[in-house]
Design an enzyme around this catalytic site. Structure first.
Site, short mmCIF file in Angstrom:
data_model
loop_
_atom_site.label_atom_id
_atom_site.label_comp_id
_atom_site.label_asym_id
_atom_site.label_seq_id
_atom_site.Cartn_x
_atom_site.Cartn_y
_atom_site.Cartn_z
N ASP A 1 -2.20 6.57 6.19
CA ASP A 1 -3.20 5.76 5.76
C ASP A 1 -3.60 4.80 6.69
OD1 ASP A 1 -4.68 3.92 4.44
OD2 ASP A 1 -3.07 3.37 3.00
N LYS B 1 -12.68 -1.63 5.47
CA LYS B 1 -12.05 -2.73 6.30
C LYS B 1 -12.58 -2.70 7.62
CE LYS B 1 -9.04 -2.93 2.59
NZ LYS B 1 -8.27 -1.96 2.44
N TRP C 1 1.07 -1.24 -0.15
CA TRP C 1 0.02 -0.10 -0.06
C TRP C 1 0.86 1.37 0.02
CZ3 TRP C 1 -4.30 -0.76 -2.19
CH2 TRP C 1 -4.83 -1.94 -1.86
C1 LIG Z 1 -7.40 -1.53 1.08
C2 LIG Z 1 -6.49 -0.40 1.36
C3 LIG Z 1 -6.26 0.62 0.38
C4 LIG Z 1 -7.01 0.81 -0.78
O1 LIG Z 1 -8.34 1.17 -0.46
P1 LIG Z 1 -9.46 1.61 -1.50
O2 LIG Z 1 -10.64 1.73 -0.80
O3 LIG Z 1 -9.61 0.34 -2.38
O4 LIG Z 1 -8.96 2.52 -2.43
C5 LIG Z 1 -5.14 1.34 0.78
N1 LIG Z 1 -4.27 1.34 1.97
C6 LIG Z 1 -4.68 0.41 2.78
C7 LIG Z 1 -3.76 0.24 3.85
C8 LIG Z 1 -5.46 -0.69 2.48
O5 LIG Z 1 -5.90 -1.61 3.22
#
Ligand SMILES: *Cc1c(COP(=O)(O)O)cnc(C)c1O
Length: 358
Positions: A170, A194, A101
Site C-alpha cells: 500500500d 495523497k 492503515w
Molecule cells: C488514505 C490512505 C488509505 C485509504 O485510502 P482511500 O482512498 O480513502 O481508500 C489507505 N492507506 C493509506 C496508507 C492511506 O494513506
C-alpha cells in the site's frame, strides 16, 4: 492567495497543474467540450489515458511484465481486492502491522482467507514500521503485505525487503515520491488523493503473472486480470481524475523526475525534523530511522498548546496541521506538490511560537 495546505489527503496539487486544468476546463483543445464531457473511448480521452500510463511507466521505469491500472474504491477497495485475487484456498498471506492503515488491510484480508501477522508495532509510541528481521515469515506465503508509509503515524519504510513471497504494498501516501526498483514488487496500489491527484482513482501496478492467480468465483469487475485485458476500460474509468493525474505526471517529468523529487522531499523533511529536534519544546512522533518524508508528525511538550499552535498557524496561512483524530498532535503532510517555501514558513512560525509560549 494560495494556502500552504498541509492536509494529509485529499492534498495539495501543483499550482501549475491546477492552472492548466482551469485553462482547458470548459473547452478542451478547441473541441468545444470539457474533457469530462467526452467518451472514455474517444480520441482525446484515449490520448490522455495512454499518455498517463506511459508517463508512469517512464517515471518508475516499469519493466515488461507489469501493468499500470486505474481502478476505483480507493486503497480501501484494494485491502479486499488484493486477497480476493491473490490469496488462494489453503494459502496464508503474511501482513506486517505498522499502524492504522495496515490494521485496516489486515481486517479485510481476514474476511477472505488466512492471514499471518508477521510483526506488529501498530500501537507502539514512538511510532515505527517493523524491520524485516523481526518478521516471522510464513514459508510459501501467498504474499507479504506492507504499508510503505503510515500516513497517520508518520512512519515509513526506507528500504523494501527482498523476499521470496511477492511483495504487496500500500503506497497510497508515498508513491512517486522516490524511485523504486519495480522488480522487487508483485503489486503496488495507491489511492490518488495523497501524492498523485484528486480523489477518485486508485493507481495499481501489478506483475502480470500474479493476476492469473485469481479464482474463477471472483466477479470480473473485481479482477486485476479484467483491468489488464481491457486497458482499465472494462467499465467507465473516472476520466477527469486520470486527466489530472496526466498533468501531474507531466509536471513530475518537467521537474526532473523521481530522483529530483526524492532529493527535494528529503531536503524538505530534513529541515522540518531538524527544527523539531532543535528544541525540547517539540518532539517527533516516529523513531528517527522510520521518519516519513511525506507526513511529519510531532507533539508539543505541553499538549494543551497543540490546539493553540494549529489555530495560530492557520491564521498565518499554514493550514490543516492538525494530527489525525486518532492520535492527536501536529502533522505536516509535505507531498511532492508542497512547496519548500511553505516548509520554511512553518519553521519560522514554530520558532516564533516557541519564543512566545516556551
Ligand atoms: C488514505 C490512505 C488509505 C485509504 O485510502 P482511500 O482512498 O480513502 O481508500 C489507505 N492507506 C493509506 C496508507 C492511506 O494513506
Amino acid at each position: 492567495m494560495r494556502a500552504y495546505n498541509f492536509s494529509a489527503g485529499p492534498a495539495i496539487l501543483p499550482e501549475e497543474v491546477l492552472q492548466q486544468a482551469q485553462a482547458e476546463f470548459v473547452d478542451y483543445q478547441n473541441t468545444g467540450m470539457s474533457i469530462m464531457e467526452m467518451s472514455h473511448r474517444g480520441k482525446e480521452y484515449s490520448a490522455v489515458h495512454d499518455e498517463t500510463i506511459a508517463n508512469i511507466k517512464e517515471l518508475l521505469q516499469i519493466p515488461e511484465g507489469y501493468s499500470v491500472l486505474f481502478m476505483t474504491g480507493g486503497a480501501t477497495a484494494q485491502f479486499a481486492l488484493a486477497p480476493m485475487n491473490l490469496l488462494g484456498n489453503g494459502q496464508i498471506a503474511d501482513y506486517t502491522n505498522s499502524g492504522t492503515w495496515a490494521t485496516k488491510a489486515i481486517k479485510e484480508a481476514k474476511l477472505i482467507g488466512e492471514v499471518n501477522v508477521v510483526a506488529d508495532c501498530a500501537k507502539e509510541i514512538p511510532t515505527r514500521v517493523p524491520t524485516i528481521e523481526e518478521c516471522q515469515l510464513t514459508p510459501d506465503a501467498a504474499y507479504l503485505h506492507l504499508t510503505s508509509n503510515e500516513t497517520i503515524s508518520g512512519a515509513q519504510w526506507k528500504e523494501f525487503p527482498k523476499t521470496e513471497a511477492p511483495l504487496v504494498v500500500d503506497m497510497s501516501s508515498d508513491i512517486l515520491s522516490r524511485p523504486l526498483n519495480i522488480e522487487d514488487f508483485g503489486l503496488i496500489y495507491a489511492g490518488a488523493q495523497k501524492n498523485l491527484g484528486p480523489a477518485g482513482i486508485t493507481l495499481v501496478i501489478i506483475k502480470d503473472e500474479l493476476a492469473a492467480r485469481c479464482p474463477d468465483t471472483v466477479p470480473q469487475i473485481f479482477r486485476y486480470q479484467t483491468f489488464i485485458d481491457n486497458n482499465s476500460l472494462f467499465n467507465t474509468v473516472p476520466t477527469f481524475p486520470v486527466y489530472m493525474l496526466c498533468l501531474v505526471t507531466r509536471w513530475l517529468k518537467a521537474n526532473g523526475g523521481l530522483e529530483a523529487m526524492h532529493a527535494l522531499n528529503q531536503r524538505k523533511a530534513a529541515k522540518l525534523y531538524n527544527a523539531i529536534d532543535a528544541t525540547d519544546f517539540y518532539s517527533g512522533t516516529a523513531i528517527k530511522a522510520c521518519r516519513s518524508d511525506m507526513n511529519v508528525t510531532w507533539r508539543i511538550a505541553n499538549e494543551d498548546l497543540e490546539s493553540v499552535f494549529i489555530e495560530e498557524a492557520s491564521k498565518e496561512n499554514l493550514k490543516t496541521l492538525k494530527g489525525h483524530r486518532s492520535v492527536g498532535g501536529v502533522r505536516a503532510s509535505i507531498y511532492n506538490a508542497f512547496p519548500e517555501a511553505g516548509v520554511d514558513a512553518l519553521i519560522s512560525f514554530m520558532k516564533e511560537f516557541e519564543a512566545r509560549h516556551g
